[in-house]
Each structure stands twice: as structure tokens, then as C-alpha cells.
Write a protein that holds these residues in place. Structure first.
Motif, mmCIF file in Angstrom:
data_model
loop_
_atom_site.group_PDB
_atom_site.id
_atom_site.type_symbol
_atom_site.label_atom_id
_atom_site.label_comp_id
_atom_site.label_asym_id
_atom_site.label_seq_id
_atom_site.Cartn_x
_atom_site.Cartn_y
_atom_site.Cartn_z
ATOM 1 N N LYS A 1 3.526 9.876 -10.572
ATOM 2 C CA LYS A 1 4.020 8.537 -10.435
ATOM 3 C C LYS A 1 4.701 9.156 -8.890
ATOM 4 O O LYS A 1 4.916 8.391 -8.260
ATOM 5 C CB LYS A 1 5.784 8.547 -11.394
ATOM 6 C CG LYS A 1 5.590 7.237 -12.445
ATOM 7 C CD LYS A 1 6.063 7.005 -13.533
ATOM 8 C CE LYS A 1 5.873 6.577 -14.398
ATOM 9 N NZ LYS A 1 7.097 6.399 -15.323
ATOM 10 N N PRO A 2 5.181 10.268 -8.726
ATOM 11 C CA PRO A 2 5.690 10.756 -7.560
ATOM 12 C C PRO A 2 4.510 10.200 -6.891
ATOM 13 O O PRO A 2 4.919 10.522 -5.077
ATOM 14 C CB PRO A 2 6.418 12.314 -7.394
ATOM 15 C CG PRO A 2 6.753 12.253 -9.011
ATOM 16 C CD PRO A 2 5.891 11.916 -10.103
ATOM 17 N N VAL A 3 3.510 11.008 -6.745
ATOM 18 C CA VAL A 3 2.090 11.475 -6.303
ATOM 19 C C VAL A 3 1.949 9.860 -5.744
ATOM 20 O O VAL A 3 1.567 9.230 -4.858
ATOM 21 C CB VAL A 3 1.025 11.780 -6.508
ATOM 22 C CG1 VAL A 3 0.225 11.294 -5.247
ATOM 23 C CG2 VAL A 3 1.337 13.261 -6.569
ATOM 24 N N ALA A 4 2.283 8.895 -6.766
ATOM 25 C CA ALA A 4 1.858 7.169 -6.388
ATOM 26 C C ALA A 4 2.569 6.744 -5.176
ATOM 27 O O ALA A 4 2.869 5.535 -4.080
ATOM 28 C CB ALA A 4 1.961 6.759 -7.411
ATOM 29 N N ALA A 5 4.395 6.595 -5.524
ATOM 30 C CA ALA A 5 4.373 6.816 -5.064
ATOM 31 C C ALA A 5 4.985 7.065 -3.187
ATOM 32 O O ALA A 5 5.082 6.296 -2.022
ATOM 33 C CB ALA A 5 6.294 6.941 -5.284
ATOM 34 N N ALA A 6 4.639 8.849 -3.313
ATOM 35 C CA ALA A 6 4.778 9.283 -1.387
ATOM 36 C C ALA A 6 3.580 8.479 -1.772
ATOM 37 O O ALA A 6 3.536 8.594 -0.169
ATOM 38 C CB ALA A 6 4.198 11.074 -2.122
ATOM 39 N N MET A 7 2.112 8.131 -1.822
ATOM 40 C CA MET A 7 1.552 7.990 -0.778
ATOM 41 C C MET A 7 1.681 6.524 -0.240
ATOM 42 O O MET A 7 0.942 5.688 0.432
ATOM 43 C CB MET A 7 -0.082 7.090 -1.602
ATOM 44 C CG MET A 7 -0.657 8.684 -2.656
ATOM 45 S SD MET A 7 -1.681 9.471 -1.484
ATOM 46 C CE MET A 7 -3.377 8.184 -0.791
ATOM 47 N N VAL A 8 2.129 5.654 -1.070
ATOM 48 C CA VAL A 8 2.843 4.165 -0.831
ATOM 49 C C VAL A 8 3.735 4.437 0.870
ATOM 50 O O VAL A 8 3.393 3.585 1.796
ATOM 51 C CB VAL A 8 3.430 3.502 -1.406
ATOM 52 C CG1 VAL A 8 4.848 2.170 -1.079
ATOM 53 C CG2 VAL A 8 2.834 2.655 -2.990
#
Ligand code: AMP
Ligand code: GLY
Length: 420
Positions: free
Chosen positions: A251-258
Motif C-alpha cells: 500500500k505505501p508503495v502504491a501511494a508513493a507511485m501516485v
């Protein structure tokens, strides 16, 4: 419904995707480019290379394809998703910018450092002398990773300074993998597992866990390969580790990509390790894993077309359900793989192997010649079975794999040894 789908790629992963799509009530026609001899029994194969983006766009337009699903990282790194979107075509797979999470190890490491995602300590170098000095000052074994795509061969783990020096020379002075940087990483220990998630920008929908076997020979010996077998689920990884990985890694990586301006839409693959200090990231891939997909998708009970559509169209995700039954599969590879090998050997025994209805065979590298199936790649077949538990799946899959007749194939017989 009468949806036409195009699957891009021609390996075992794509065979498993085609097989899952063939179970969808929405799909009436499946094409695969370029496909292989096994896929040809379930889809119409079209002779277009997986990285020929222009020809794939033209084909999708001409045939009125409703949805394209991309298997290989090379297609994604070539910008296939961007080109299809620009042409107004629906495609499942991340943009070229988002695919950088796989195509550049340095990008992935920097992202994890910036957003506090647990991973091995590292430093990136483009200068040979500086890299060597850093390695000399550190511990062995050390992990050396070529920064770009290298078909699973860009990671070397030297045990001593002499071997490290030779590898750094290959990577930074002689450009053996291409002209690029090197990530020098701390060596971690523990069991590895694969955590694939459907990701819609910020929202993350986990798949069931699986485990690959990267080394060529039994007992996890020999050179690294694309993967010699896999199974799902992974009982040695408890639910709290999976929860930790979802909340603190995926989840943090997906948010980071955003946040970084390159939202990820597609399958985000976390190659994770359960180390003595908790779960950490070994690598990210921007696509379905191969051979993990071959054991994960047969366990999917939901309609995969609906899942792909929810991601592509930004609509609510249907419930994703998994069968309780376990799956385990053996890869049959050409003798000599992952180094050089010959092709063109006839394979027989398919019907015999498939006499057990819980067995599936996905083709990884085959072609058809005069009505016969012949080997045409390093990894050739994945023979898998489902069972009440992994032990039963392993026994059935091995019986089936032993019925395949071909003089030039070998397999590991110990797939699943960590849990059985
Ligand atoms: P990768 O392509 O990054 O997944 O690396 C290939 C394989 O090398 C992994 O599956 C691991 O078995 C091993 N590996 C990569 N990084 C590390 C690390 N930091 N510590 C220990 N093993 C590693
Ligand atoms: N099985 C590892 C990969 O797909 O990269």
C-alpha cells in the motif's frame, strides 16, 4: 457478453492468463500475440512480437479488441500501455513510467528509501573504482544488481572479493549487461515469497501468496533461473506477515507511485523475504510473475475479466475469491538452461499426463512442427496439479510430469521442499 481480448506474450504466464480468461462468462474470443503451441489450443495466436507496440495497436484496432492484457515486462518498458491509451484502446498494464519500478533497480531502491519501505541497505554506483572500494569495505556475501532489465540474470551474489571484482568489471567496465549503474546491496537471509497485488493507482487488492524456486537444481543449488517451479498458498508465511506486507510495503508503495506522479495500474509484484528482522523487499516487478501466475490464477474463483475491467475503468472492484485447494507445479526445462541449450525436440505424453483432471499443463516455450509439439525455449512446460493440500498437489503433479516424454528436458523434483 461477447468481449474480445488480446493477451500479449508467449510463455507459461500468458497461457495461465488465457486459461483464466477462457473461464470468464464475458469473453467470447481470445487472441494471443505471439502465443505458443499450447496457447494455440485455447486462443487464436497471431504472429506479432510482444514488443512490436505499433503492430499490436494496429491489430487491436482492426479486430475491435475490447481489452488487451500484457504479460512481459519488455512490452511494458517499451511503453505499450501508453501507446494503447493514446489510441483510445483499453489495456491492463502499467505505463512506461510506472514500469520503472521493475526496469530500474535504482529507482525502486530510492523510492523505498524515501518512503521508509523495509528493504536491504544499498548504494548505487556508476564508477567502477568507487563501487569496488565500497565492496572492499563491506561484508561478504554481497549482492550486486545491474540497474536495468536483464531477464533475471542481472543479480550476482559474490562470496569473496575476487568474484565481486570480476562481476563489477563485467557490469561497469565491460557493459556485459548493457551500459548502466550497479546497486550494491546488503545480503539478507530467510525464505522468499511472492506477493502479487492488483493495483488501481492507490487501491491495492492482494492475490493469494506463492513461492518460486529460482535456482536451477534440487536443494536450491546452481545458477539463478527464471523459476523452476512454484506453489500456492505458502503456509510458512503467517497471516500477520502477509498483513504487514500489505500495510507496510504494497500500500505505501502504491501511494508513493501516485505521489511521484507515476500511478501504478496493473499487477504489482513484491518479491519479499521473511528475514529475522521482519518482512523486507528483495525486488518489485511491474507484472504477473512467471511461474507464480501458473499456480495462482487456477485458484482464482472470481471472473478475471471483471477484475481487469475494474482496474482499467476505475470502477469498483468485485469480490476476489480464492479456492481453498492448493496448487503446485514443476517446470520442465531444456537441458543446459539457464545457459545455452538446443531446441526442436519432440514432446509426447500430454494426454497421459492430463488423464488426472486435477492436472494442468501450461506451455512456456513450445512450438508446433508438422503437427508435433517441439521444445522452443529454455523453460518449456509447467506441469501442475491442485489438491486438498500441497502434499497432494505435489504428488499428483510429479506423477503427471513424469509422464511427459522428451529426451532434452530436466526438472527439479523437490518443488515445495521448504514446506513439505
Ligand atoms: P532479484 O532479481 O532482485 O529478485 O534477485 C534475484 C535473487 O537474488 C532473489 O530472488 C534472491 O534470491 C537473491 N537476492 C536478491 N537480493 C538479495 C539480497 N539483498 N539478499 C539476499 N538475496 C538476494
Ligand atoms: N518468478 C519471478 C519473476 O517473474 O520475475
Amino acid at each position: 457478453m461477447n468481449k474480445k481480448v488480446l493477451v500479449v506474450g508467449g510463455g507459461g504466464r500468458e497461457h495461465a492468463i488465457v486459461d483464466a480468461l477462457s473461464r470468464s462468462s464475458r469473453v467470447s474470443k481470445i487472441y494471443c500475440a505471439p502465443g505458443n503451441a499450447g496457447i494455440a489450443r485455447q486462443a487464436e495466436c497471431v504472429p506479432i512480437k510482444d514488443n512490436d507496440v505499433e503492430a499490436l495497436v494496429a491489430f487491436a484496432r482492426k479486430e475491435g479488441i475490447d481489452l488487451t492484457v500484457v504479460g512481459p515486462e519488455v512490452s511494458l518498458a517499451a511503453g505499450i500501455a501508453d501507446a494503447f491509451q493514446a489510441a483510445g484502446l483499453r489495456i491492463f498494464g502499467p505505463s512506461r513510467a510506472a514500469a520503472t519500478i521493475e526496469s530500474s533497480k535504482d529507482f525502486a531502491k530510492a523510492l523505498m528509501a524515501k518512503y521508509n519501505v523495509p528493504t536491504a541497505a544499498y548504494k548505487t554506483f556508476s564508477d567502477y573504482a568507487e563501487a569496488l572500494a565500497y565492496v572492499k569495505a563491506g561484508k561478504f556475501p554481497v549482492v550486486l544488481k545491474y540497474d536495468g532489465l536483464a531477464a533475471g540474470k542481472g543479480v550476482v551474489i559474490p562470496e569473496n572479493l575476487q568474484d565481486a571484482e570480476a562481476t563489477l568489471k563485467d557490469m561497469l567496465l565491460d557493459d556485459k549487461f548493457g551500459h548502466g549503474k550497479v546497486v550494491v546491496e546488503e545480503f539478507l537471509t530467510g525464505p522468499e515469497f511472492s506477493f502479487m497485488c492488483f493495483v488501481n493507482g492507490k487501491e491495492v487488492y492482494p492475490m493469494t501468496l506463492s513461492q518460486d524456486h529460482k535456482r536451477a537444481f534440487e536443494g536450491d543449488k546452481g545458477p539463478n533461473t527464471g523459476g523452476m517451479g512454484a506453489y500456492s498458498p505458502v503456509p510458512i508465511i503467517p497471516a500477520e506477515d502477509e498483513e504487514f506486507a500489505l500495510e507496510n510495503i504494497m500500500k505505501p508503495v502504491a501511494a508513493a507511485m501516485v505521489a511521484e506522479g507515476c500511478p501504478f495500474k496493473g499487477v504489482l509484484y513484491g518479491g519479499l523475504m521473511k528475514t529475522p528482522d521482519g518482512v523486507k523487499v528483495i525486488e518489485f516487478n511491474c507484472r504477473f510473475g512467471d511461474p507464480e501466475t501458473e499456480v495462482v490464477l487456477p485458484r482464482l474463483q472470481s471472473d478475471i475479466y471483471d477484475i481487469f475491467s475494474a482496474i482499467v475503468d476505475d470502477t469498483p472492484m468485485p469480490e476476489i475469491k480464492w479456492q481453498k485447494e492448493a496448487t503446485l507445479g514443476f517446470v520442465l526445462a531444456s537441458k543446459g538452461y539457464p545457459q545455452s541449450y538446443e531446441k526442436g525436440f519432440e514432446i509426447k505424453g500430454f494426454e497421459n499426463a492430463l488423464s488426472d483432471p486435477s492436472v494442468r499443463i501450461y506451455h512456456m516455450g513450445t512450438s508446433e512442427r508438422d503437427g508435433r509439439i517441439v521444445t522452443s525455449g529454455g523453460r518449456v512446460l509447467m506441469v501442475l496439479a491442485s489438491g486438498a493440500d500441497l502434499k497432494e498437489a505435489q504428488a499428483k503433479a510429479l506423477v503427471a510430469a513424469d509422464k511427459i516424454e522428451c529426451e532434452n528436458l530436466f526438472k527439479r523434483r523437490d518443488i515445495g521442499w521448504r514446506v513439505l
